[in-house]
Design an enzyme around this catalytic site. Sequence first.
Site, short mmCIF file in Angstrom:
data_model
loop_
_atom_site.label_atom_id
_atom_site.label_comp_id
_atom_site.label_asym_id
_atom_site.label_seq_id
_atom_site.Cartn_x
_atom_site.Cartn_y
_atom_site.Cartn_z
N CYS A 39 -25.23 -15.09 -118.83
CA CYS A 39 -26.56 -15.34 -119.41
C CYS A 39 -27.02 -14.15 -120.23
O CYS A 39 -27.67 -14.31 -121.27
CB CYS A 39 -27.57 -15.64 -118.32
SG CYS A 39 -27.40 -17.26 -117.53
N CYS A 42 -26.70 -24.85 -120.41
CA CYS A 42 -25.28 -24.78 -120.73
C CYS A 42 -24.50 -25.77 -119.87
O CYS A 42 -24.86 -26.05 -118.73
CB CYS A 42 -24.76 -23.36 -120.50
SG CYS A 42 -25.43 -22.15 -121.65
N CYS A 50 -32.27 -17.95 -116.29
CA CYS A 50 -31.19 -17.35 -117.07
C CYS A 50 -31.43 -15.87 -117.33
O CYS A 50 -30.50 -15.12 -117.59
CB CYS A 50 -31.01 -18.09 -118.39
SG CYS A 50 -32.43 -17.94 -119.51
#
Length: 243
Positions: free
Chosen positions: A130, A210, A236
Site C-alpha cells: 500500500c 485492489c 491502506c
Amino acid sequence: MVANDLAQRIPDEDVAAKRAEALDGVLHQASPSEVIESALRIVGRERLALVSSFGTESAALLKLMADVDPAIPVIFLDTGWLFEETLAYRDRLIAALGLQDVRSIRPLDEALQREDPNGELWFSDPDACCRIRKVEPLRRALTPFDAWINGRKRFQGGLRGAIPVVEADGLRLKFNPFANVTPADIAAIYAQAELPPHPLAVSGFLSVGCMPCSSRAQPDEDARDSRWRGRPKSECGIHTVKT
C-alpha cells in the site's frame, strides 16, 4: 538542518490543526454540498483536490462535487492491481458527470522494481504494498494542493467511526463531506441522480480496492470487513499517514 526543518514545521502543523478545528466547528452539521462549497471558497480550485477510488460509493461524492464545480481536480490512484471493472467505471463516470480534470496517478516504476519485482508484496507485506502503490503516489499527487476532499463515512466503522468534517493532514486541510451521512443518504443520491452502480456491487462487493485485497462481503459484515480479509488491517494508509 533536519532539526531546523522540524522546528519550523511543528508550529505550521499546529496552525493547520487549529484552523481545521475551527472550520470543523462551523461545518460539523453542514450538508456535503455545503462542505464542498466551503472548501472551494476557502482554498480555491487550483489548491483543492478530491481523491476518489471510483469505488462502490464514489459516484455520490463525485456527483455532488461536479454540481459545485466539475473542474475541481480529481486524483485517482491507479495502483496497477485494480479491477478492470473499476477502470471502466472511472471512464464512465468521467463522461456521465462531465469531470474535467481527473488525474490517474501510478506508482513509480523504480519503486515497483526495487520493492515488488514479482508482484507478490501484497501477500508478504500488504502495508509495504500500500505504501508504494497508494501512500507515496498520493503524497506526490497532493504536492500542489493545500487541501483535499475524500469520501470517508463514520458509518463505515473502524478508524472511520469518529472522523470530523474537517481535520488537519500535516500542513493540509482535509475535508470529509460525507462524515455524517447514512447509507440511506448515499442511496438517495444514487437514486435521485440515476447514477450507475459500480459493476462489482451487484455481485456482493461492498468495498472495492485492489484485486488481491478485496472480497465479497458476507451478509453480517460491514464494507471494510471485506478488505484485507484475515489480516489485522482495515486501511491502506492514505488516511493514517500524513501526506
